[in-house]
Design a protein around this motif. Structure first.
Motif, short mmCIF file in Angstrom:
data_model
loop_
_atom_site.label_atom_id
_atom_site.label_comp_id
_atom_site.label_asym_id
_atom_site.label_seq_id
_atom_site.Cartn_x
_atom_site.Cartn_y
_atom_site.Cartn_z
N THR A 88 -3.32 -19.44 12.98
CA THR A 88 -4.64 -18.84 13.16
C THR A 88 -5.11 -18.93 14.60
O THR A 88 -4.61 -19.75 15.37
N GLY A 89 -6.04 -18.10 14.93
CA GLY A 89 -6.66 -18.13 16.25
C GLY A 89 -7.84 -19.09 16.29
O GLY A 89 -8.42 -19.32 17.34
N ARG A 90 -8.16 -19.66 15.14
CA ARG A 90 -9.33 -20.55 15.04
C ARG A 90 -8.88 -22.00 14.88
O ARG A 90 -8.19 -22.33 13.93
N ALA A 91 -9.27 -22.84 15.80
CA ALA A 91 -8.99 -24.27 15.68
C ALA A 91 -10.20 -24.95 15.04
O ALA A 91 -10.76 -25.89 15.55
N ASP A 92 -10.62 -24.43 13.91
CA ASP A 92 -11.82 -24.85 13.21
C ASP A 92 -11.50 -26.06 12.33
O ASP A 92 -10.66 -25.98 11.43
N ARG A 93 -12.18 -27.18 12.56
CA ARG A 93 -11.91 -28.40 11.79
C ARG A 93 -12.10 -28.21 10.30
O ARG A 93 -11.32 -28.71 9.50
N ASP A 94 -13.14 -27.47 9.92
CA ASP A 94 -13.39 -27.24 8.50
C ASP A 94 -12.24 -26.47 7.86
O ASP A 94 -11.79 -26.79 6.76
N LEU A 95 -11.75 -25.46 8.56
CA LEU A 95 -10.63 -24.67 8.05
C LEU A 95 -9.39 -25.54 7.91
O LEU A 95 -8.70 -25.49 6.88
N VAL A 96 -9.11 -26.36 8.91
CA VAL A 96 -7.96 -27.25 8.86
C VAL A 96 -8.09 -28.20 7.68
O VAL A 96 -7.13 -28.40 6.91
N GLN A 97 -9.27 -28.78 7.50
CA GLN A 97 -9.48 -29.72 6.39
C GLN A 97 -9.29 -29.04 5.03
O GLN A 97 -8.69 -29.61 4.12
N ARG A 98 -9.79 -27.82 4.89
CA ARG A 98 -9.61 -27.10 3.62
C ARG A 98 -8.14 -26.78 3.40
O ARG A 98 -7.63 -26.89 2.28
#
Length: 129
Positions: A88-98
């Motif tokens: 992904t292009g998003r290093a989003d912590r919430d996304l990683v955790q999910r």
């Protein structure tokens, strides 16, 4: 220590350019058994028809996104053990955790290098021979 040529890989991304970049990087490290599909729905159908050892999937796609695909893979016993690397292009912590919660094996942020992709794959499978 699997031989790279033995790892059957499915590349899932709605952008043809990104699928080509992933394929080129995989081929550079010796993973040559690759298939490509443009979205999660096609990926699920492809996996059920012909399982793979590794799925490299984009997160943000139409129809069925990467998290939905990951959940579907984990819910189908014949393919539930398939290794999944989320791209992904998003290093989003919430996304990683999910993604971790749903059983992702590893995570790769765009843009990436061939070496980084190899390291992510080796973290899942062990050193490639």
């Amino acid at each position: 220590m699997p031989a790279p040529s033995a790892i059957k890989t499915l590349i899932v991304d709605d952008q043809q350019t990104m699928r080509s970049l992933v394929r080129t990087s995989l081929h550079a490290i010796g993973i040559t058994q690759t298939r490509e599909v443009p979205d999660g729905e096609d990926a699920l159908r492809a996996l059920l028809a012909q399982p793979a050892q590794l799925v490299i999937t984009d997160f943000n796609m139409p129809k069925l996104d990467g998290l939905g695909l990951l959940r579907a893979i984990r819910a189908h016993p014949p393919i539930a053990k398939t290794a999944v690397i989320m791209l992904t292009g998003r290093a989003d912590r919430d996304l990683v955790q999910r993604a971790v919660q749903f059983g992702v094996n590893n995570y790769l942020v765009k843009p990436f290098t061939t070496q980084t992709l190899k390291e992510k794959i080796e973290a899942v499978f062990g050193p490639l021979t």
